[in-house]
Write an enzyme that holds these catalytic residues in place. Structure first.
Site, PDB file in Angstrom:
ATOM      1  N   CYS A 164     -36.314   1.219  24.435  1.00  0.00           N
ATOM      2  CA  CYS A 164     -36.641   0.710  25.770  1.00  0.00           C
ATOM      3  C   CYS A 164     -37.495   1.669  26.590  1.00  0.00           C
ATOM      4  O   CYS A 164     -37.888   1.341  27.715  1.00  0.00           O
ATOM      5  CB  CYS A 164     -35.364   0.370  26.517  1.00  0.00           C
ATOM      6  SG  CYS A 164     -34.333  -0.795  25.617  1.00  0.00           S
ATOM      7  N   HIS A 304     -34.515   2.942  35.767  1.00  0.00           N
ATOM      8  CA  HIS A 304     -34.331   2.223  34.514  1.00  0.00           C
ATOM      9  C   HIS A 304     -33.275   1.133  34.709  1.00  0.00           C
ATOM     10  O   HIS A 304     -33.478  -0.013  34.312  1.00  0.00           O
ATOM     11  CB  HIS A 304     -33.920   3.189  33.405  1.00  0.00           C
ATOM     12  CG  HIS A 304     -33.764   2.547  32.071  1.00  0.00           C
ATOM     13  ND1 HIS A 304     -34.811   1.963  31.403  1.00  0.00           N
ATOM     14  CD2 HIS A 304     -32.661   2.370  31.279  1.00  0.00           C
ATOM     15  CE1 HIS A 304     -34.379   1.460  30.246  1.00  0.00           C
ATOM     16  NE2 HIS A 304     -33.079   1.694  30.150  1.00  0.00           N
ATOM     17  N   GLU A 315     -27.694   7.387  35.521  1.00  0.00           N
ATOM     18  CA  GLU A 315     -29.040   7.609  36.057  1.00  0.00           C
ATOM     19  C   GLU A 315     -29.001   7.951  37.528  1.00  0.00           C
ATOM     20  O   GLU A 315     -29.718   8.855  37.985  1.00  0.00           O
ATOM     21  CB  GLU A 315     -29.904   6.367  35.843  1.00  0.00           C
ATOM     22  CG  GLU A 315     -31.332   6.553  36.375  1.00  0.00           C
ATOM     23  CD  GLU A 315     -32.204   5.330  36.228  1.00  0.00           C
ATOM     24  OE1 GLU A 315     -33.423   5.447  36.445  1.00  0.00           O
ATOM     25  OE2 GLU A 315     -31.675   4.248  35.883  1.00  0.00           O
ATOM     26  N   LYS A 336     -35.318  -4.635  37.198  1.00  0.00           N
ATOM     27  CA  LYS A 336     -34.790  -5.461  36.114  1.00  0.00           C
ATOM     28  C   LYS A 336     -33.848  -6.533  36.644  1.00  0.00           C
ATOM     29  O   LYS A 336     -33.535  -7.500  35.940  1.00  0.00           O
ATOM     30  CB  LYS A 336     -34.076  -4.593  35.079  1.00  0.00           C
ATOM     31  CG  LYS A 336     -35.001  -3.731  34.221  1.00  0.00           C
ATOM     32  CD  LYS A 336     -34.220  -2.975  33.166  1.00  0.00           C
ATOM     33  CE  LYS A 336     -35.130  -2.102  32.304  1.00  0.00           C
ATOM     34  NZ  LYS A 336     -35.633  -0.912  33.043  1.00  0.00           N
ATOM     35  N   HIS A 341     -34.624  -7.379  31.213  1.00  0.00           N
ATOM     36  CA  HIS A 341     -34.975  -6.148  30.499  1.00  0.00           C
ATOM     37  C   HIS A 341     -35.975  -6.474  29.394  1.00  0.00           C
ATOM     38  O   HIS A 341     -35.626  -7.091  28.389  1.00  0.00           O
ATOM     39  CB  HIS A 341     -33.721  -5.525  29.917  1.00  0.00           C
ATOM     40  CG  HIS A 341     -33.904  -4.137  29.386  1.00  0.00           C
ATOM     41  ND1 HIS A 341     -35.140  -3.524  29.283  1.00  0.00           N
ATOM     42  CD2 HIS A 341     -33.006  -3.226  28.927  1.00  0.00           C
ATOM     43  CE1 HIS A 341     -34.992  -2.319  28.774  1.00  0.00           C
ATOM     44  NE2 HIS A 341     -33.705  -2.115  28.559  1.00  0.00           N
ATOM     45  N   PHE A 402     -32.420   3.456  23.627  1.00  0.00           N
ATOM     46  CA  PHE A 402     -31.484   3.726  22.547  1.00  0.00           C
ATOM     47  C   PHE A 402     -32.052   4.829  21.661  1.00  0.00           C
ATOM     48  O   PHE A 402     -33.245   4.863  21.358  1.00  0.00           O
ATOM     49  CB  PHE A 402     -31.284   2.471  21.688  1.00  0.00           C
ATOM     50  CG  PHE A 402     -30.328   1.460  22.277  1.00  0.00           C
ATOM     51  CD1 PHE A 402     -29.726   1.643  23.504  1.00  0.00           C
ATOM     52  CD2 PHE A 402     -30.026   0.306  21.571  1.00  0.00           C
ATOM     53  CE1 PHE A 402     -28.844   0.712  24.031  1.00  0.00           C
ATOM     54  CE2 PHE A 402     -29.150  -0.646  22.079  1.00  0.00           C
ATOM     55  CZ  PHE A 402     -28.557  -0.441  23.314  1.00  0.00           C
TER      56      PHE A 402
END
Length: 414
Positions: A164, A304, A315, A336, A341, A402
């Site tokens: 991502c 994110h 985050e 998002k 996403h 990931f």
């Protein structure tokens, strides 16, 4: 940053769940619209999927591309080409030295629809019916290859894969191509087309998707106490980057600068972010150091923030840990919540949002936050856009993937 070549953004392109181009996407984001909607209901009945919705593309490629283009490209490449054409036109369709033009368009997953369709064909009709274009359609570098072919970009065509974080890393790599002298101008971004029963089933099995079937538009809710996972999205975002000298020589309109790129890895877990946020902090710190921007000068962060229970707060704590008290004057946006996403396309689209936020001095909203998490230690822009300070400003776009990939980009006024 006087020792570095200034890298400027001169073109923007996108096709997303909110719109078929940048303007419609940005306007929808400022209006707080959701791109989440019901997908093919036959999938649920046929495969027993536990959810019924995703953030599907707003304008189908078939409305934009020719039939031959649709047949020879995986959907991920179709999105990339659509966005790249818009970005190039937005940049003024410049006359360039093609040996000094590069392409860096990434995807987190690549041509998965092509792979799955080819396997279905083989199992039902036999090997002889598999299409001869299958390999160039499924390969993860296919989007950047088609973009490089479209514009005769011969300085290099690259496809960095970092889940991502792929779209943001592509833009960072493109900036480095210009700073290193390999290219004068680079078409860069990310794309993804993974809304298909199998990826949906796989993400659902990993317990990362929201199951709010009764309210698709309200399912993505970063920083809300009732968040239960992300909404799968699709689409592409592409920017045109140039050295400031190249842009000035042709009289280009400049949106903003990509002033700093920060990269790190957690080295911790294949899917979970490192709990302390150390890797995220190192990426943001490196981007600020390269840009010469002090923490007190950051006024906006596009997070994110996928709407997962654990990731959002890691985050948020990382941003606070890096900026300290200076985080008090940062307007935080989690877009998002509207787009879903986009996986490998997310960082690129959110870079576009960050560029427009800096250029237009307004931070887009975060929607669906009815009950803000009490552990959120930042100032979240909710429901409506917020004006950012006048004059030259700086913003950060975060993208994490990931595998422990962390990318931070610093965007500053041109």
């Amino acid at each position: 940053m006087s020792h570095l070549t200034d890298v400027v953004v001169t073109g923007l392109g996108a096709t997303t769940p909110l719109g078929g181009d940048v303007r419609s996407t940005w306007d929808a984001a400022l209006a707080g619209e959701s791109g989440a909607r019901l997908f093919n209901p036959e999938w649920v009945e046929k495969f027993g999927l536990p959810l019924t919705f995703a953030a599907t593309i707003k304008v189908a490629p078939s409305e934009v591309l020719t039939t031959p283009e649709l047949k020879r490209m995986d959907v991920s490449a179709q999105y990339a080409v659509i966005a790249a054409r818009e970005a190039w036109a937005d940049a003024g369709s410049p006359e360039v030295d093609h040996d000094r033009l590069g392409a860096v368009v990434s995807s987190g997953i690549g041509g998965i629809q092509t792979i799955l369709d080819a396997w279905d064909t083989m199992t039902t009709k036999g090997a002889r019916r598999v299409l001869p274009m299958t390999v160039p359609m499924l390969m993860p570098n296919s989007p950047t290859a088609y973009v490089s072919l479209e514009f005769s970009a011969r300085a290099g065509a690259h496809a960095l894969v970092s889940a991502c974080a792929s779209g943001a890393e592509a833009i960072g790599y493109a900036a480095d191509m210009i700073r290193s002298g390999r290219a004068d101008i680079v078409i860069a971004g990310g794309t993804e087309a993974a809304i298909h029963p199998m990826p949906i089933a796989a993400f659902a099995a990993s317990r990362t998707l929201s199951l709010r079937n009764d309210d698709p538009a309200g399912a993505s809710r970063p920083y809300d106490v009732d968040r239960d996972g992300f909404v799968l999205g699709e689409g592409a975002g592409v920017v045109v980057l140039e050295s400031a000298e190249h842009a000035a020589a042709r009289g280009a309109r400049v949106y903003a600068k990509i002033s700093g790129v920060g990269l790190s890895a957690d080295g911790y877990h294949i899917t979970s972010p490192e709990p302390s946020g150390d890797g995220q902090i190192r990426a943001m710190r490196a981007a600020l150091a390269e840009s010469g921007v002090a923490p007190r000068d950051v006024v906006h962060v596009n997070a994110h923030a996928t709407s997962t229970v654990v990731g959002d707060l890691i985050e948020a704590r990382s941003i606070r840990g890096l900026l300290g008290d200076d985080a008090d004057h940062v307007a935080l946006s989690a877009t998002k919540s509207m787009t879903g996403h986009l996986l490998g396309g997310a960082g690129a689209l959110e870079t576009i949002f960050t560029v427009l936020a800096v250029n237009e001095h307004q931070a887009p909203p975060t929607i669906n936050v009815d009950n803000p998490d009490p552990e959120l230690v930042l100032d979240l822009v909710r429901d409506k856009p917020r004006a950012l300070p006048d004059g030259d400003i700086a913003a950060v776009n975060n993208s994490f993937g990931f595998g422990g990939h962390n990318v931070a980009l610093v965007v500053t006024s041109a």
